[in-house]
Design an enzyme around this catalytic site. Structure first.
Site, short mmCIF file in Angstrom:
data_model
loop_
_atom_site.label_atom_id
_atom_site.label_comp_id
_atom_site.label_asym_id
_atom_site.label_seq_id
_atom_site.Cartn_x
_atom_site.Cartn_y
_atom_site.Cartn_z
N TYR A 114 33.71 -3.15 79.13
CA TYR A 114 34.09 -2.07 80.03
C TYR A 114 35.00 -2.60 81.14
O TYR A 114 36.09 -2.07 81.37
CB TYR A 114 32.84 -1.41 80.63
CG TYR A 114 33.16 -0.28 81.57
CD1 TYR A 114 33.41 1.00 81.07
CD2 TYR A 114 33.24 -0.48 82.95
CE1 TYR A 114 33.74 2.04 81.92
CE2 TYR A 114 33.55 0.57 83.80
CZ TYR A 114 33.81 1.82 83.29
OH TYR A 114 34.13 2.85 84.14
N SER A 147 38.51 1.44 87.38
CA SER A 147 37.20 1.29 88.01
C SER A 147 37.22 0.04 88.88
O SER A 147 38.00 -0.90 88.63
CB SER A 147 36.12 1.14 86.93
OG SER A 147 34.87 0.75 87.49
#
Length: 257
Positions: A148, A138
């Site tokens: 994350y 990401s």
């Protein structure tokens, strides 16, 4: 016929990979948690493109799930030529407000599963002198904020490190780093998206098309979309302390309900 195994294959970027590869004539192994949804996806891909689509139900947040996919990747009688490690999820809330068990499940999927599935796939690829692995990370990998982003930073670093060790083997690896993409990701995490401007969204199809082009070009990192390429380039030169402040400010304007 070339075979691709895709984790998280029934929605979002994983489903877009399945459609793109099926259109190119790949045989597919679709991996996800929901058997009924997997079977519908396999039937649809077979009906549209006439390809074989095998289904493998596995929850990569569990030991049993990872082991099942490892076994399929290690099966030399049914070699996998392209592995797409796409499965992943987000947790709603800042660090410290998310239950520890949920954070550990994220690390299991984003880190342990990718490590183990890559390890299972590589021996056969090395022996055949060809193959590719795409690890979906990401843009958050380049912004220091929370579990994350940290897990996705590991994906990028791991991919680039292993790729150096694969020099001369004929096997490629690439980390795919999309920005905001229209998938089920935010809905599943219970995150609102009302504060995200419309211009920042990418389609899953565009993400996959750019990823496949970058893989063919031998790139180690793919960042789809010009605006995100610029953002990542800036993130790589800014001091980490400055980045952390910008990331925290953005998070305060990101509505999660």
């Amino acid at each position: 016929m070339t075979t691709a195994l895709i984790t998280g294959a029934t929605a979002g970027i994983g489903a877009a990979f399945a459609r793109r590869l099926a259109r190119s004539g790949y045989r597919l192994v679709l991996v996800a948690r929901d058997t009924e949804r997997l079977e519908r996806a396999a039937a649809d891909l077979h009906g549209r493109y006439g390809i074989e689509a095998e289904v493998l139900t596995a929850d990569l947040a569990t030991e049993e799930g990872i082991s099942a996919v490892e076994a399929r990747l290690a099966d030399s009688t049914r070699p996998v030529d392209l592995l797409v490690n796409n499965a992943g999820f987000g947790n709603k809330g800042a660090f410290g407000t998310v239950p520890l068990q949920d954070e550990l499940a994220m690390l299991k999927v984003h880190i342990e599963a990718i490590l183990r599935l890559t390890t299972a796939a590589l021996p056969g690829m090395r022996e055949r002198g060809r193959g590719a692995i795409v690890n979906v990370a990401s843009v958050a990998a380049f912004l220091p904020r929370g579990t994350y982003g940290a897990s996705k930073a590991w994906v990028v670093s791991f991919t680039q490190g292993v790729l150096r060790d694969l020099g001369g083997t004929g096997v490629r690896m690439m980390a795919l780093c999309p920005g905001f993409t229209r998938t089920e990701f935010h809905q599943r995490a219970g995150m609102g998206t009302g504060n995200i401007p419309s211009w920042s969204w990418l389609s899953a199809e565009r993400v996959v098309d750019e990823a496949m082009r970058d893989l063919a070009r031998g790139r180690s990192v793919s960042v789809p979309g010009k605006r995100y390429k610029v953002a990542v380039a800036i993130a790589r030169v800014l001091p980490s302390g400055k980045l952390g402040g910008l990331s925290s400010k953005a998070a305060r304007t990101y509505r999660t309900n």
